[in-house]
Design an enzyme around this catalytic site. Structure first.
Site, PDB file in Angstrom:
ATOM      1  N   LYS A 207       5.846   1.026 -15.718  1.00 18.80           N
ATOM      2  CA  LYS A 207       4.939   0.275 -16.245  1.00 18.80           C
ATOM      3  C   LYS A 207       3.171   0.176 -15.486  1.00 18.80           C
ATOM      4  CE  LYS A 207       3.631  -3.979 -17.273  1.00 18.80           C
ATOM      5  NZ  LYS A 207       2.628  -3.197 -17.593  1.00 18.80           N
ATOM      6  N   GLY A 259       3.383  -5.736  -6.982  1.00 16.82           N
ATOM      7  CA  GLY A 259       2.356  -6.866  -7.543  1.00 16.82           C
ATOM      8  C   GLY A 259       2.520  -8.390  -7.298  1.00 16.82           C
ATOM      9  N   SER A 260       2.085  -9.499  -7.376  1.00 19.99           N
ATOM     10  CA  SER A 260       1.908 -10.632  -7.023  1.00 19.99           C
ATOM     11  C   SER A 260       3.293 -11.154  -6.872  1.00 19.99           C
ATOM     12  CB  SER A 260       0.848 -11.342  -7.945  1.00 19.99           C
ATOM     13  OG  SER A 260       1.684 -11.548  -9.313  1.00 19.99           O
ATOM     14  N   THR A 261       3.131 -12.368  -5.227  1.00 19.78           N
ATOM     15  CA  THR A 261       4.111 -12.939  -4.942  1.00 19.78           C
ATOM     16  C   THR A 261       4.534 -13.738  -5.816  1.00 19.78           C
ATOM     17  OG1 THR A 261       3.642 -12.888  -2.586  1.00 19.78           O
ATOM     18  CG2 THR A 261       5.142 -14.454  -3.646  1.00 19.78           C
ATOM     19  N   GLY A 264       6.171 -11.605  -8.838  1.00 17.35           N
ATOM     20  CA  GLY A 264       7.925 -11.553  -7.571  1.00 17.35           C
ATOM     21  C   GLY A 264       9.033 -11.996  -7.602  1.00 17.35           C
ATOM     22  N   GLU A 281       7.420  -5.510  -3.466  1.00 19.65           N
ATOM     23  CA  GLU A 281       6.585  -5.525  -2.324  1.00 19.65           C
ATOM     24  C   GLU A 281       5.064  -6.484  -3.019  1.00 19.65           C
ATOM     25  OE1 GLU A 281       6.458  -2.887  -0.024  1.00 19.65           O
ATOM     26  OE2 GLU A 281       7.236  -1.557  -0.725  1.00 19.65           O
ATOM     27  N   CYS A 315      -3.534  -4.528  -0.721  1.00 21.25           N
ATOM     28  CA  CYS A 315      -2.599  -5.927  -0.852  1.00 21.25           C
ATOM     29  C   CYS A 315      -2.474  -6.070   0.406  1.00 21.25           C
ATOM     30  CB  CYS A 315      -1.215  -5.334  -1.292  1.00 21.25           C
ATOM     31  SG  CYS A 315      -1.003  -4.512  -0.516  1.00 21.25           S
ATOM     32  N   GLU A 412      -4.531 -15.467  -0.962  1.00 21.00           N
ATOM     33  CA  GLU A 412      -4.562 -13.904  -1.022  1.00 21.00           C
ATOM     34  C   GLU A 412      -6.199 -14.249  -2.063  1.00 21.00           C
ATOM     35  OE1 GLU A 412      -1.856 -11.132  -3.396  1.00 21.00           O
ATOM     36  OE2 GLU A 412      -2.515  -9.496  -1.760  1.00 21.00           O
TER      37      GLU A 412
HETATM   38  P1  NAP Z   1       0.832  -8.736 -10.548  1.00 22.20           P
HETATM   39  O1  NAP Z   1       0.176  -9.725 -12.195  1.00 22.20           O
HETATM   40  O2  NAP Z   1       1.722  -9.122 -10.379  1.00 22.20           O
HETATM   41  O3  NAP Z   1       1.149  -7.536 -11.501  1.00 22.20           O
HETATM   42  C1  NAP Z   1       1.844  -6.507 -11.371  1.00 22.20           C
HETATM   43  C2  NAP Z   1       2.887  -5.617 -12.415  1.00 22.20           C
HETATM   44  O4  NAP Z   1       3.626  -6.634 -13.276  1.00 22.20           O
HETATM   45  C3  NAP Z   1       1.903  -5.515 -13.836  1.00 22.20           C
HETATM   46  O5  NAP Z   1       1.800  -3.729 -14.352  1.00 22.20           O
HETATM   47  C4  NAP Z   1       1.734  -6.691 -14.636  1.00 22.20           C
HETATM   48  O6  NAP Z   1       1.719  -6.044 -15.926  1.00 22.20           O
HETATM   49  C5  NAP Z   1       3.293  -7.053 -14.627  1.00 22.20           C
HETATM   50  N1  NAP Z   1       3.541  -8.010 -14.835  1.00 22.20           N
HETATM   51  C6  NAP Z   1       2.980  -9.536 -15.509  1.00 22.20           C
HETATM   52  N2  NAP Z   1       4.069 -10.166 -15.643  1.00 22.20           N
HETATM   53  C7  NAP Z   1       5.398  -9.145 -15.323  1.00 22.20           C
HETATM   54  C8  NAP Z   1       6.689 -10.349 -15.311  1.00 22.20           C
HETATM   55  N3  NAP Z   1       6.853 -11.669 -16.202  1.00 22.20           N
HETATM   56  N4  NAP Z   1       7.550  -9.778 -15.677  1.00 22.20           N
HETATM   57  C9  NAP Z   1       7.608  -8.428 -15.395  1.00 22.20           C
HETATM   58  N5  NAP Z   1       6.317  -7.629 -15.054  1.00 22.20           N
HETATM   59  C10 NAP Z   1       4.960  -8.107 -15.055  1.00 22.20           C
HETATM   60  O7  NAP Z   1      -0.185  -8.685  -9.943  1.00 22.20           O
HETATM   61  P2  NAP Z   1      -1.383  -7.451  -9.718  1.00 22.20           P
HETATM   62  O8  NAP Z   1      -2.627  -8.866 -10.034  1.00 22.20           O
HETATM   63  O9  NAP Z   1      -1.285  -6.651 -11.062  1.00 22.20           O
HETATM   64  O10 NAP Z   1      -2.018  -6.585  -8.688  1.00 22.20           O
HETATM   65  C11 NAP Z   1      -2.114  -7.692  -7.561  1.00 22.20           C
HETATM   66  C12 NAP Z   1      -1.098  -7.945  -6.690  1.00 22.20           C
HETATM   67  O11 NAP Z   1      -0.133  -6.880  -5.977  1.00 22.20           O
HETATM   68  C13 NAP Z   1      -2.119  -8.682  -5.194  1.00 22.20           C
HETATM   69  O12 NAP Z   1      -0.574  -9.754  -5.252  1.00 22.20           O
HETATM   70  C14 NAP Z   1      -1.043  -7.784  -4.450  1.00 22.20           C
HETATM   71  O13 NAP Z   1      -1.466  -8.424  -3.143  1.00 22.20           O
HETATM   72  C15 NAP Z   1      -0.175  -7.066  -5.191  1.00 22.20           C
HETATM   73  N6  NAP Z   1       0.062  -5.577  -4.031  1.00 22.20           N
HETATM   74  C16 NAP Z   1       1.238  -5.865  -3.610  1.00 22.20           C
HETATM   75  C17 NAP Z   1       0.789  -4.242  -2.822  1.00 22.20           C
HETATM   76  C18 NAP Z   1       2.037  -4.026  -1.465  1.00 22.20           C
HETATM   77  O14 NAP Z   1       2.911  -2.892  -1.910  1.00 22.20           O
HETATM   78  N7  NAP Z   1       2.637  -4.752  -0.983  1.00 22.20           N
HETATM   79  C19 NAP Z   1       0.580  -3.307  -3.439  1.00 22.20           C
HETATM   80  C20 NAP Z   1      -0.428  -3.422  -4.324  1.00 22.20           C
HETATM   81  C21 NAP Z   1      -0.522  -4.694  -5.136  1.00 22.20           C
HETATM   82  P3  NAP Z   1       0.407  -6.136 -16.563  1.00 22.20           P
HETATM   83  O15 NAP Z   1      -0.842  -5.812 -15.212  1.00 22.20           O
HETATM   84  O16 NAP Z   1       0.171  -5.957 -17.371  1.00 22.20           O
HETATM   85  O17 NAP Z   1      -0.015  -7.894 -16.533  1.00 22.20           O
END
Ligand code: NAP
Ligand code: MG
Length: 503
Positions: A207, A259-261, A264, A281, A315, A412
């Site tokens: 997804k 994605g976000s902590t 996660g 991650e 990230c 962050e």
């Molecule tokens: P996010 O809001 O956590 O979303 C990540 C993914 O999870 C998206 O596909 C999102 O869908 C989906 N999602 C949202 N709510 C969910 C739930 N309850 N259950 C399962 N999946 C769900 O993060 P983001 O704002 O898109 O990305 C930014 C974050 O990613 C930052 O904190 C960044 O540090 C982190 N990141 C980490 C790494 C690493 O390798 N450590 C790499 C890249 C990014 P939708 O977008 O459609 O809501």
């Protein structure tokens, strides 16, 4: 082409009156936009399930826009619970009937084919990545797309050599991997997830993020053209609820989440007590550390790259800069000079250094943190550039005199905002660098090898760059400590989360 003339404003395709001028030199750059004509974007995308494009049972669609212009690019299916079930069932059947039984060298051929096809379509993929997500074309062209192809090449090579990856052990795949990715490196994150899963014999339901689904859907087209057996890779679009249903589906054996902590932690709760394997991650707040003996111009360039690369939507962005007190003034002056020459604007323009912020919501978050930084009493500086009239843009920003406890040094921001702190001794900077809930990456700038070893041993971060920043290679593992998650992606380590070691 650079010509020496008085600063002028030129119109660009991203909006009116982007000031494309180096304030240091007075040079202007003519716009050099990449052509959009190479990008074929359909008006509507369905779900990619079992090798076919399937209309969603939910009957719902959502728009994806270009954040640099706020124009709609396409509409995309929103997978509901029944659609997720359909995709997981297809992946489960493909696993049992085809993929698990296929000799590894045959699996490898498909993965190599996908890698080559990404290379063939590199230009189109780069343009679509830039249109859908707002990152500069230079990055999607020179970094995202080639690195995505390299990941497929790298893991294709491992597929029939797993006995060398895990000497004296036998491995088995896990089954269906549910993979959820963010919007900052859409195609690259898809490659990081899909390539090792396929190489180890698993099937996939992926997804992508709601704001950047298009390159994953293009990858689905590639996968179809590559003749991958139906159901081996399924790509379902949707928002958070779609991701949550994928995590909860009983037919999924492994969840890989980037994605976000915050999300996660929710996923960790929802998989607790199940047999699902999980890798996370998550976020980061990397410390970039400059010692007084560092080559300062090189370090400044590394800091600029570390925080402004991809608008700070990284990230592992070097969002906290620790400078040794004796050189702090000089470094801050050099940083400000360099920031003045950064070009912010049309992401499709090959001169652009900083493109569009991914969404209005993310821009609001960044603005919120900028006002928090001001209220906390840090010294604020932003570059003097002019932003396009439309779209989501943010000037490169730095805060100096930041306190270790301030929110802009602890949380962050995920935008082009740098917090600068100072230090005197090695012990002090190690303690400060480690003093956040995160531990994803860090950078050290010094002339002394012994200092580098001391730092890399004592800083709790998954990746530490020395005299460079933001360098990636498929053979090198990536992942975090503490609230930056667990499990590794990339390299040999990236195979482990997708296998059972059975003897
Ligand atoms: P996010 O809001 O956590 O979303 C990540 C993914 O999870 C998206 O596909 C999102 O869908 C989906 N999602 C949202 N709510 C969910 C739930 N309850 N259950 C399962 N999946 C769900 O993060 P983001 O704002 O898109 O990305 C930014 C974050 O990613 C930052 O904190 C960044 O540090 C982190 N990141 C980490 C790494 C690493 O390798 N450590 C790499 C890249 C990014 P939708 O977008 O459609 O809501
Ligand atoms: Mg978009």
């Amino acid at each position: 082409m650079a010509t020496a003339k008085k600063p002028v404003r030129k119109k660009t395709t991203a909006g009116k009156n982007t000031l494309r001028v180096s304030l240091q030199t007075g040079w202007t750059y003519d716009p050099a936009p990449e052509s959009k004509s190479v990008a074929r974007i359909d008006k509507r995308y369905e779900l990619f399930i079992n090798g076919k494009w399937e209309a969603p049972l939910s009957k719902k669609y959502f728009d994806t826009i270009n954040p640099a212009t706020e124009e709609k690019l396409s509409e995309v299916a929103e997978a509901g619970v029944a659609d997720v079930d359909k995709a997981v069932t297809a992946a489960g059947q493909a696993y049992e009937k085809t993929w698990k039984k296929m000799p590894a060298r045959e699996r490898a051929k498909y993965i190599f084919r996908i890698a080559r096809m990404i290379q063939e379509k590199a230009r189109e993929l780069a343009v679509i990545e830039t249109l859908d997500g707002g990152k500069p074309i230079r990055e999607s062209r020179d970094f995202d797309v080639p690195t995505a192809a390299n990941h497929f090449f790298y893991y294709a090579g491992w597929a029939d050599k797993l006995e060398y990856a895990f000497p004296n052990r036998k491995t088995e795949p896990l089954g269906v991997a549910g993979q959820i990715i963010p919007w900052n490196f859409p195609l690259l994150m898809a490659a990081w997830k899909i390539a090792p899963a396929l190489a180890t014999g698993n099937t996939v339901v992926l997804k992508p993020a709601e704001t950047t689904p298009l390159t994953a859907l293009k990858l689905a087209e590639i996968i179809r053209e590559a003749d991958l057996p139906p159901g081996v890779v399924n790509i379902i679009t949707g928002a958070g609820a779609t991701g949550a249903s994928l995590v909860q589906h009983p037919g999924v054996s492994k969840i890989a989440f980037t994605g976000s902590t915050e999300i996660g932690k929710l996923i960790q709760q929802s998989t607790a007590g199940t047999s699902k394997k999980l890798t996370l991650e998550l976020g980061g707040k990397a410390a970039n550390i400059i010692f007084e003996d560092a080559p300062l111009d090189q370090a400044v360039e590394g800091v600029i790259n570390g925080i402004f690369f991809n608008q700070g939507h990284v990230c592992c962005a070097g969002s906290r800069l620790y400078v040794q007190e004796s050189v702090a003034k000089e470094v801050i002056r050099k940083l400000k000079d360099r920031m003045a020459s950064l070009i912010v604007g049309d992401p499709l323009d090959k001169n652009t250094d900083i493109g569009a912020i991914n969404s209005r919501q993310q821009l609001d978050t960044i603005r919120k943190y900028i006002s928090i930084g001001k209220k906390e009493g840090a010294e604020f500086y932003e570059s003097d550039c002019r932003l396009p009239g439309k779209g989501f843009f943010c000037k490169p920003t730095l805060f100096s005199q930041v306190a270790q406890s301030s929110r802009i040094a602890q949380e962050e921001i995920f935008g082009p905002v740098l917090a600068i702190l100072t230090f005197r001794t090695d012990d002090e900077v190690i303690e400060k660098a480690n003093n956040t809930p995160y531990g994803l990456s860090a950078g050290v700038w010094t002339d002394k090898g012994s200092k580098i070893f001391n730092m890399t041993k004592r800083i709790r971060a998954g990746v530490i760059w020395a005299n460079t920043f933001n360098k990636f290679d498929p053979s090198s593992p990536f992942g975090g400590f503490k609230e930056s998650g667990y499990g590794r992606e990339g390299g040999l380590h990236g195979l482990l989360p997708y296998v059972k070691l059975i003897s």
